[in-house]
Write a protein that holds these residues in place. Structure first.
Motif, PDB file in Angstrom:
ATOM      1  N   GLU B 205     -17.189  -1.713 -12.971  1.00 23.33           N
ATOM      2  CA  GLU B 205     -15.994  -2.138 -13.711  1.00 23.33           C
ATOM      3  C   GLU B 205     -15.071  -0.949 -13.978  1.00 23.33           C
ATOM      4  N   ASN B 206     -15.711   0.221 -14.275  1.00 17.95           N
ATOM      5  CA  ASN B 206     -14.914   1.443 -14.513  1.00 17.95           C
ATOM      6  C   ASN B 206     -14.036   1.766 -13.308  1.00 17.95           C
ATOM      7  N   LEU B 207     -14.555   1.473 -12.120  1.00 13.55           N
ATOM      8  CA  LEU B 207     -13.809   1.788 -10.890  1.00 13.55           C
ATOM      9  C   LEU B 207     -12.805   0.690 -10.554  1.00 13.55           C
ATOM     10  N   LEU B 208     -13.251  -0.556 -10.740  1.00 11.71           N
ATOM     11  CA  LEU B 208     -12.422  -1.676 -10.273  1.00 11.71           C
ATOM     12  C   LEU B 208     -11.140  -1.875 -11.078  1.00 11.71           C
ATOM     13  N   LYS B 209     -11.242  -1.695 -12.411  1.00 15.26           N
ATOM     14  CA  LYS B 209     -10.062  -1.972 -13.246  1.00 15.26           C
ATOM     15  C   LYS B 209      -8.852  -1.121 -12.820  1.00 15.26           C
ATOM     16  N   PRO B 210      -8.991   0.214 -12.759  1.00 13.59           N
ATOM     17  CA  PRO B 210      -7.817   0.994 -12.326  1.00 13.59           C
ATOM     18  C   PRO B 210      -7.388   0.686 -10.901  1.00 13.59           C
ATOM     19  N   LEU B 211      -8.379   0.449 -10.046  1.00 13.58           N
ATOM     20  CA  LEU B 211      -8.034   0.143  -8.647  1.00 13.58           C
ATOM     21  C   LEU B 211      -7.203  -1.133  -8.543  1.00 13.58           C
ATOM     22  N   LEU B 212      -7.604  -2.148  -9.290  1.00 14.43           N
ATOM     23  CA  LEU B 212      -6.889  -3.428  -9.219  1.00 14.43           C
ATOM     24  C   LEU B 212      -5.470  -3.305  -9.795  1.00 14.43           C
ATOM     25  N   ILE B 213      -5.346  -2.516 -10.867  1.00 13.18           N
ATOM     26  CA  ILE B 213      -3.987  -2.343 -11.440  1.00 13.18           C
ATOM     27  C   ILE B 213      -3.094  -1.592 -10.445  1.00 13.18           C
ATOM     28  N   ILE B 214      -3.645  -0.552  -9.817  1.00 22.01           N
ATOM     29  CA  ILE B 214      -2.843   0.181  -8.811  1.00 22.01           C
ATOM     30  C   ILE B 214      -2.495  -0.750  -7.644  1.00 22.01           C
ATOM     31  N   LEU B 215      -3.472  -1.560  -7.231  1.00 22.94           N
ATOM     32  CA  LEU B 215      -3.233  -2.489  -6.112  1.00 22.94           C
ATOM     33  C   LEU B 215      -2.126  -3.489  -6.466  1.00 22.94           C
ATOM     34  N   ALA B 216      -2.151  -3.982  -7.713  1.00 26.68           N
ATOM     35  CA  ALA B 216      -1.125  -4.949  -8.137  1.00 26.68           C
ATOM     36  C   ALA B 216       0.273  -4.313  -8.052  1.00 26.68           C
ATOM     37  N   TRP B 217       0.375  -3.060  -8.530  1.00 28.34           N
ATOM     38  CA  TRP B 217       1.655  -2.326  -8.422  1.00 28.34           C
ATOM     39  C   TRP B 217       2.073  -2.193  -6.960  1.00 28.34           C
ATOM     40  N   THR B 218       1.093  -1.884  -6.115  1.00 24.30           N
ATOM     41  CA  THR B 218       1.381  -1.682  -4.683  1.00 24.30           C
ATOM     42  C   THR B 218       1.945  -2.960  -4.074  1.00 24.30           C
ATOM     43  N   ILE B 219       1.297  -4.072  -4.379  1.00 23.11           N
ATOM     44  CA  ILE B 219       1.744  -5.352  -3.797  1.00 23.11           C
ATOM     45  C   ILE B 219       3.148  -5.694  -4.288  1.00 23.11           C
ATOM     46  N   VAL B 220       3.366  -5.552  -5.605  1.00 23.14           N
ATOM     47  CA  VAL B 220       4.678  -5.925  -6.166  1.00 23.14           C
ATOM     48  C   VAL B 220       5.791  -5.047  -5.577  1.00 23.14           C
ATOM     49  N   LEU B 221       5.591  -3.725  -5.582  1.00 28.81           N
ATOM     50  CA  LEU B 221       6.660  -2.841  -5.076  1.00 28.81           C
ATOM     51  C   LEU B 221       6.889  -3.027  -3.577  1.00 28.81           C
ATOM     52  N   THR B 222       5.816  -3.323  -2.834  1.00 25.11           N
ATOM     53  CA  THR B 222       5.989  -3.556  -1.389  1.00 25.11           C
ATOM     54  C   THR B 222       6.830  -4.815  -1.163  1.00 25.11           C
ATOM     55  N   ILE B 223       6.529  -5.865  -1.916  1.00 22.15           N
ATOM     56  CA  ILE B 223       7.309  -7.114  -1.772  1.00 22.15           C
ATOM     57  C   ILE B 223       8.774  -6.859  -2.143  1.00 22.15           C
ATOM     58  N   VAL B 224       8.988  -6.117  -3.232  1.00 23.86           N
ATOM     59  CA  VAL B 224      10.374  -5.832  -3.657  1.00 23.86           C
ATOM     60  C   VAL B 224      11.108  -5.031  -2.573  1.00 23.86           C
ATOM     61  N   SER B 225      10.429  -4.039  -1.973  1.00 26.10           N
ATOM     62  CA  SER B 225      11.100  -3.206  -0.966  1.00 26.10           C
ATOM     63  C   SER B 225      11.454  -4.030   0.270  1.00 26.10           C
ATOM     64  N   VAL B 226      10.554  -4.930   0.684  1.00 19.64           N
ATOM     65  CA  VAL B 226      10.836  -5.774   1.864  1.00 19.64           C
ATOM     66  C   VAL B 226      12.005  -6.721   1.554  1.00 19.64           C
ATOM     67  N   ALA B 227      11.975  -7.317   0.359  1.00 12.61           N
ATOM     68  CA  ALA B 227      13.048  -8.254  -0.023  1.00 12.61           C
ATOM     69  C   ALA B 227      14.397  -7.529  -0.093  1.00 12.61           C
ATOM     70  N   LEU B 228      14.370  -6.321  -0.638  1.00  9.29           N
ATOM     71  CA  LEU B 228      15.615  -5.545  -0.758  1.00  9.29           C
ATOM     72  C   LEU B 228      16.159  -5.165   0.623  1.00  9.29           C
ATOM     73  N   TYR B 229      15.252  -4.794   1.523  1.00  5.76           N
ATOM     74  CA  TYR B 229      15.675  -4.456   2.891  1.00  5.76           C
ATOM     75  C   TYR B 229      16.314  -5.686   3.549  1.00  5.76           C
ATOM     76  N   GLN B 230      15.673  -6.852   3.349  1.00  4.94           N
ATOM     77  CA  GLN B 230      16.220  -8.091   3.920  1.00  4.94           C
ATOM     78  C   GLN B 230      17.636  -8.331   3.414  1.00  4.94           C
ATOM     79  N   ARG B 231      17.846  -8.057   2.120  1.00  2.14           N
ATOM     80  CA  ARG B 231      19.189  -8.255   1.551  1.00  2.14           C
ATOM     81  C   ARG B 231      20.186  -7.280   2.156  1.00  2.14           C
ATOM     82  N   ARG B 232      19.716  -6.084   2.491  1.00  7.24           N
ATOM     83  CA  ARG B 232      20.615  -5.079   3.063  1.00  7.24           C
ATOM     84  C   ARG B 232      21.022  -5.405   4.502  1.00  7.24           C
ATOM     85  N   LEU B 233      20.331  -6.388   5.131  1.00 10.19           N
ATOM     86  CA  LEU B 233      20.726  -6.825   6.467  1.00 10.19           C
ATOM     87  C   LEU B 233      22.113  -7.437   6.420  1.00 10.19           C
ATOM     88  N   LYS B 234      22.477  -7.942   5.247  1.00  9.25           N
ATOM     89  CA  LYS B 234      23.796  -8.563   5.061  1.00  9.25           C
ATOM     90  C   LYS B 234      24.727  -7.562   4.380  1.00  9.25           C
TER      91      LYS B 234
END
Lengths: 281, 236
Positions: B205-234
């Motif tokens: 649990e000591n290992l998983l909690k920080p890993l999962l929080i970092i992973l959640a940040w990674t997923i959210v920021l990756t989705i935001v960056s892809v969405a923002l790039y898509q918007r910049r196509l226009k």
């Protein structure tokens, strides 16, 4: 078959119409010139046709597909584009820039040699882009746009930075590309370029098409109904085209007095000024 | 969304050539190595040294280089040219991010080796570093897409540095200023928590909690960056 169809396109930026009720179509294999001064809406239309902008109203299709579909890779393989928004990688050589495009379009290596010949840069291929003149950069940009020999080519002021020799070279290449079946949509404010290259032209002013047709027909349509005659004794006449003038000219010819005779045909630039009351800038 | 590895590779090779010839940006590679040498001389057991080295390098190397690569493409109109080719959003983003990913992995591996840090769990450490590199690459992409010039890109990473690199210090003030408790969920703080785990007596649990929080940040920021790039196509 029409490659481009535009129906009642309107594009509004803020409270100003960049394009209002623009309609036309371009059949396959045509070189179509979109003429107009800077800020008349030419680039906006190219952006709409390549899905970089959405129209405020109206419809446009390219290859019989709505323009929103132009973001798809399969359709992007079919067109090439050169606008003032196109750029090159400064630290790479001409060849390295083209190598990127060759791989993105999945082309054979020979396509680089071919396109370098097309833009007359075979001897400069190893030169870094940041050491090129403006004219040479423009030719590299054109090479990037045509490396895949597209079915449709959008060109926005393609020879604006080129000297007459290089412009002539590019015109020859574009005609050659057109003979192979490429449809060309060309925007320019260079009327001589349009007359030389285009099968059909449209004059755009303040977001509206003022006239559209074959350059020859437009000139005929706007021709002044007079004939200019210069005599060898220095006299010059501007006579109406009618039977009396024909008799008069025949008499002068019998006497060997005519030095020069011509109809007064307007250039596309003259037609533009006549229709809009503005100079082309 | 389709991905062509051939096209992504072409973009990676192009970026590698540009990066290796751009000394102003490629200089960032020495950041983790420089910190490692500085902290090594102070002793490998220096508290917080590894956390500082990693969190600072993620911003000054991963985020900065990615932001500059994207902003330079925007400044020179090459991004728009790239968008007009058959390369898809994912081809471009994967191609561009791969260079930053590889450079970060290599530089951080050298830095950690020089520092002599030994993690409690090597797999958790590797996973956290990989997630963080992806996270800061996405943050760099966002900064680059919001910038019009290289200079703007260099400045745009300041908020990332303040929020992410500064969070482990900010969280120390949480007793006096409860609002700073929110920083506990910053990826940099979670990374420090993970790095601080002792070699003996830790639980999964000591290992998983920080890993999962970092992973959640990674997923959210990756989705935001892809969405923002898509918007910049226009151009709207």
């Amino acid at each position: 078959m029409d490659v481009i169809q535009v129906e009642h396109i309107r594009k509004r930026f803020g409270n100003k119409d960049a394009l209002s009720d623009v309609s036309f179509s371009i059949p396959k294999g045509e070189i179509f010139g979109f003429l107009g001064p800077s800020g008349s809406g030419k680039t906006t239309l190219i952006k709409i046709l390549t899905a970089q902008l959405n129209p405020t109203s109206g419809q446009a299709s390219v290859f019989n597909q709505p323009t929103e579909m132009m973001q798809q890779s399969a359709l992007k393989m079919r067109f090439g584009i050169l606008t003032d928004n196109s750029g090159l990688y400064e630290r790479l050589s001409i060849e390295e820039n083209l190598e990127l495009y060759r791989q993105l379009y999945d082309l054979p290596k020979s396509s680089i040699d071919k396109v370098l010949q097309f833009v007359n840069l075979s001897g400069e291929r190893k030169k870094k882009v940041n050491r090129l003149s403006k004219g040479m950069r423009q030719r590299v940009l054109l090479a990037c746009a045509v490396i895949h020999e597209p079915e449709l080519l959008f060109l926005d002021e393609p020879t604006s930075a080129l000297d007459p020799v290089n412009s002539a070279h590019i015109y020859k290449g574009l005609r050659c590309l057109n003979e192979k079946g490429t449809t060309i949509f060309l925007t320019t404010h260079d009327m001589a370029e349009a007359e030389l290259l285009c099968n059909r032209v449209a004059i755009l002013y303040q977001g509206q098409i003022q006239t559209i047709g074959l350059p020859r027909e437009l000139k005929k349509q706007h021709r002044e109904n007079v004939v200019c005659v210069d005599l060898i004794n220095g006299e010059a006449y501007e006579l109406p085209i009618d039977e009396g003038t024909a008799v008069q000219i025949a008499d002068w010819m019998k006497l060997g007095l005519i030095e020069r005779i011509e109809t007064k045909e307007p250039s596309l630039g003259d037609i533009f000024i006549k229709m809009t009351g503005s100079e082309l800038l | 969304m389709s991905i062509s590895l051939k096209r992504a590779r072409a973009i990676f090779v192009k970026d590698y050539k540009e990066f290796s010839r751009n000394y102003a940006i490629s200089f960032s590679v020495i950041v983790p190595i420089l910190f490692a040498f500085l902290f090594r001389s102070a002793g490998p057991s220096l508290p917080g040294a590894i956390g500082f080295l990693l969190n600072t390098s993620f911003v000054l190397l991963t985020c900065l280089v990615q932001a500059c690569l994207i902003a330079e493409e925007k400044e020179r109109n090459t991004l728009r040219s790239l968008m007009m080719t058959p390369a898809t959003t994912m081809d471009v983003l994967i191609g561009k991010s791969t260079l930053v990913f590889i450079v970060s992995v290599v530089a951080l591996a050298i830095g950690v080796y020089i520092l002599g840090y030994e993690p409690a769990s090597i797999w958790a450490f590797v996973a956290a570093v990989i997630f963080s590199i992806i996270l800061y690459t996405a943050a760099g992409t966002i900064c680059g897409l919001f910038s019009k010039t290289l200079l703007e890109a260099s400045l745009s990473i300041i908020p990332v540095a303040l929020v992410f690199t500064g969070a482990p210090w900010g969280v120390l003030l949480a007793d006096d200023f409860p609002i700073f408790k929110v920083l506990e969920y910053a990826p940099s703080v979670q990374l420090v928590r993970l790095l601080d785990i002792q070699n003996i007596g830790f639980t999964m649990e000591n290992l998983l909690k920080p890993l999962l929080i970092i992973l959640a940040w990674t997923i959210v920021l990756t989705i935001v960056s892809v969405a923002l790039y898509q918007r910049r196509l226009k151009d709207e």
